[in-house]
Design a protein around this motif. Structure first.
Motif, mmCIF file in Angstrom:
data_model
loop_
_atom_site.group_PDB
_atom_site.id
_atom_site.type_symbol
_atom_site.label_atom_id
_atom_site.label_comp_id
_atom_site.label_asym_id
_atom_site.label_seq_id
_atom_site.Cartn_x
_atom_site.Cartn_y
_atom_site.Cartn_z
ATOM 1 N N MET A 286 0.865 -1.171 0.000
ATOM 2 C CA MET A 286 0.000 0.000 0.000
ATOM 3 C C MET A 286 0.912 1.235 0.000
ATOM 4 S SD MET A 286 -2.690 1.021 3.120
ATOM 5 C CE MET A 286 -2.921 -0.690 3.458
ATOM 6 N N ASP A 287 0.610 2.207 -0.894
ATOM 7 C CA ASP A 287 1.450 3.407 -0.922
ATOM 8 C C ASP A 287 1.141 4.282 0.298
ATOM 9 O OD1 ASP A 287 -0.341 5.779 -1.606
ATOM 10 O OD2 ASP A 287 -0.818 4.476 -3.302
ATOM 11 N N PHE A 288 2.057 5.194 0.591
ATOM 12 C CA PHE A 288 1.972 5.974 1.827
ATOM 13 C C PHE A 288 0.716 6.826 1.902
ATOM 14 C CE2 PHE A 288 3.128 9.566 4.610
ATOM 15 C CZ PHE A 288 3.306 8.841 5.782
ATOM 16 N N GLN A 289 0.342 7.508 0.823
ATOM 17 C CA GLN A 289 -0.851 8.353 0.849
ATOM 18 C C GLN A 289 -2.098 7.521 1.145
ATOM 19 O OE1 GLN A 289 -0.733 11.696 0.763
ATOM 20 N NE2 GLN A 289 -2.925 11.756 1.173
ATOM 21 N N THR A 290 -2.198 6.355 0.545
ATOM 22 C CA THR A 290 -3.333 5.469 0.813
ATOM 23 C C THR A 290 -3.335 5.034 2.271
ATOM 24 O OG1 THR A 290 -3.296 4.694 -1.476
ATOM 25 C CG2 THR A 290 -4.449 3.302 0.125
ATOM 26 N N LEU A 291 -2.160 4.710 2.794
ATOM 27 C CA LEU A 291 -2.037 4.292 4.195
ATOM 28 C C LEU A 291 -2.536 5.379 5.143
ATOM 29 C CD1 LEU A 291 -0.898 2.154 6.235
ATOM 30 C CD2 LEU A 291 1.203 3.504 6.208
ATOM 31 N N GLU B 23 -0.971 -0.535 8.634
ATOM 32 C CA GLU B 23 -0.316 -1.389 7.642
ATOM 33 C C GLU B 23 -0.488 -2.869 7.983
ATOM 34 O OE1 GLU B 23 3.913 -1.114 5.531
ATOM 35 O OE2 GLU B 23 4.067 -1.875 7.585
#
Length: 179
Positions: A1-6, A123
């Motif tokens: 999962m990319d950081f912005q989504t996280l 996460e």
């Protein structure tokens, strides 16, 4: 999962599933992530007291988290008490504060660590609730927390038993100023 989504996926959860227990290994992963946060002069003053035993969780919930119904909101969750060692972050070795914030830097550093912790929980598929309404004196007594540590929060960690919606955020022009 990319950081912005996280960071957009992370939610405060006030109901936990009875079907999942948080493990010691998961807690260790959360604390390792917390340790990666920056701190004033690398003082690393954050401390974590993790409550996994059912008896101790019940005792903490009943005796320390009655405010704002936090006792019922944290059923089925592990509890992490977060503290910082006061008079270190933001202070010279002789004990004089580096600036007017003094122990505010310990609290600031702990906030940075706790952000890493709750993002790591997300996460790992876990959810959190950060609580500042708690009986710090009783927690100190029950967990034998030293007097030189300031108790800041209790963080519930568990598998969500609900799916809270994402709250609307302020527009950037309300909070951002360019010069």
């Amino acid at each position: 999962m990319d950081f912005q989504t996280l960071i957009e996926k992370r939610r405060t959860v006030r109901k936990y599933s009875p079907d999942t227990n948080v493990t010691k290994e998961q807690i260790q992963e959360l604390i390792k992530a917390a340790q990666e946060a920056p701190s004033w002069k690398n003082t690393e003053t954050g401390r974590y007291y993790c409550v996994l035993s059912e008896d101790k969780k019940l005792q903490i919930r009943q005796e320390c988290l009655g405010y704002a119904n936090n006792d019922s909101k944290t059923e089925y969750a592990a509890l992490i008490v977060t503290t910082f060692v006061h008079n270190r972050a933001g202070f010279q070795t002789d004990g004089t504060p580096d600036n007017e914030l003094g122990n505010g830097w310990g609290c600031y550093d702990l906030g940075l660590q706790n952000e890493n912790l709750i993002l790591k929980a997300t996460e790992l598929g876990l959810s959190t609730l950060i609580m500042g309404l708690r009986d710090a004196d009783k927690i100190r007594e029950l967990l034998s927390i030293p007097a030189e540590e300031t108790i800041v929060s209790v963080i519930a960690v568990g598998k969500a038993g609900e799916e809270p919606s994402r709250p609307k955020r302020r527009e950037l022009d309300e909070i951002l100023h360019f010069f």
